[in-house]
Design a protein around this motif. Structure first.
Motif, mmCIF file in Angstrom:
data_model
loop_
_atom_site.group_PDB
_atom_site.id
_atom_site.type_symbol
_atom_site.label_atom_id
_atom_site.label_comp_id
_atom_site.label_asym_id
_atom_site.label_seq_id
_atom_site.Cartn_x
_atom_site.Cartn_y
_atom_site.Cartn_z
ATOM 1 N N LEU A 1 0.835 -1.206 0.000
ATOM 2 C CA LEU A 1 0.000 0.000 0.000
ATOM 3 C C LEU A 1 0.868 1.253 0.000
ATOM 4 O O LEU A 1 0.580 2.213 -0.723
ATOM 5 N N ALA A 2 1.949 1.246 0.753
ATOM 6 C CA ALA A 2 2.867 2.394 0.769
ATOM 7 C C ALA A 2 3.475 2.617 -0.618
ATOM 8 O O ALA A 2 3.559 3.754 -1.088
ATOM 9 N N ILE A 3 3.869 1.541 -1.296
ATOM 10 C CA ILE A 3 4.451 1.634 -2.638
ATOM 11 C C ILE A 3 3.416 2.171 -3.629
ATOM 12 O O ILE A 3 3.701 3.079 -4.413
ATOM 13 N N THR A 4 2.213 1.624 -3.585
ATOM 14 C CA THR A 4 1.151 2.028 -4.516
ATOM 15 C C THR A 4 0.808 3.502 -4.356
ATOM 16 O O THR A 4 0.757 4.255 -5.341
ATOM 17 N N GLU A 5 0.599 3.934 -3.130
ATOM 18 C CA GLU A 5 0.187 5.318 -2.895
ATOM 19 C C GLU A 5 1.320 6.304 -3.181
ATOM 20 O O GLU A 5 1.078 7.394 -3.691
ATOM 21 N N ALA A 6 2.552 5.940 -2.866
ATOM 22 C CA ALA A 6 3.681 6.822 -3.182
ATOM 23 C C ALA A 6 3.845 6.954 -4.695
ATOM 24 O O ALA A 6 4.118 8.047 -5.202
ATOM 25 N N THR A 7 3.634 5.869 -5.425
ATOM 26 C CA THR A 7 3.752 5.910 -6.882
ATOM 27 C C THR A 7 2.634 6.750 -7.488
ATOM 28 O O THR A 7 2.869 7.524 -8.423
ATOM 29 N N ARG A 8 1.428 6.640 -6.947
ATOM 30 C CA ARG A 8 0.308 7.466 -7.427
ATOM 31 C C ARG A 8 0.584 8.943 -7.174
ATOM 32 O O ARG A 8 0.299 9.798 -8.013
ATOM 33 N N GLN A 9 1.121 9.238 -5.991
ATOM 34 C CA GLN A 9 1.463 10.628 -5.676
ATOM 35 C C GLN A 9 2.556 11.127 -6.619
ATOM 36 O O GLN A 9 2.499 12.257 -7.108
ATOM 37 N N LEU A 10 3.553 10.289 -6.880
ATOM 38 C CA LEU A 10 4.618 10.656 -7.812
ATOM 39 C C LEU A 10 4.045 10.930 -9.205
ATOM 40 O O LEU A 10 4.473 11.866 -9.879
ATOM 41 N N ASN A 11 3.082 10.137 -9.625
ATOM 42 C CA ASN A 11 2.435 10.350 -10.914
ATOM 43 C C ASN A 11 1.837 11.743 -10.996
ATOM 44 O O ASN A 11 2.002 12.440 -12.007
ATOM 45 N N ARG A 12 1.161 12.184 -9.949
ATOM 46 C CA ARG A 12 0.565 13.523 -9.946
ATOM 47 C C ARG A 12 1.643 14.604 -10.005
ATOM 48 O O ARG A 12 1.517 15.593 -10.733
ATOM 49 N N VAL A 13 2.735 14.414 -9.265
ATOM 50 C CA VAL A 13 3.833 15.385 -9.268
ATOM 51 C C VAL A 13 4.475 15.446 -10.652
ATOM 52 O O VAL A 13 4.754 16.532 -11.176
#
Length: 104
Positions: free
Chosen positions: A81-93
């Motif tokens: 979950l930490a990996i998925t959400e960090a990657t989603r946040q990175l996508n937005r950035v």
């Protein structure tokens, strides 16, 4: 896009974890893939093996070609979950940073 994975002493860098990270990165960063040279994942267990809320941390850093690196971080109860959400946040950035760079 090269994917690099770094873990602390409390998270094992197994083949299944690498495959999971590659699948998440491929899915979540599919629109920015052509702009990226490398994506680095830094995984850690904040409580050093003790159970606790939001004790798994994922810091992900992307290196877009011709731009400064950008990063995102997320903490969760489990590492996936930490990996998925960090990657989603990175996508937005990345979407924002690449869009601004293309508008210049």
């Amino acid at each position: 896009m090269q994917i690099q994975i770094n873990t602390d002493n409390h998270i094992q860098n197994t083949e299944s974890l690498r495959e999971r990270i590659e699948a998440i990165a491929t899915q979540e960063l599919k629109h920015q893939r052509q702009h990226l040279t490398r994506v680095e994942y830094h995984l850690s267990d904040v409580n050093s093996g003790k159970a606790g809320a939001e004790d798994k941390r994922c810091l992900v850093e992307a290196r877009p070609a011709g731009m400064q690196p950008v990063s995102a971080e997320h903490r969760a109860d489990n590492i996936v979950l930490a990996i998925t959400e960090a990657t989603r946040q990175l996508n937005r950035v990345l979407t924002s940073a690449i869009g601004k760079a293309q508008n210049k």
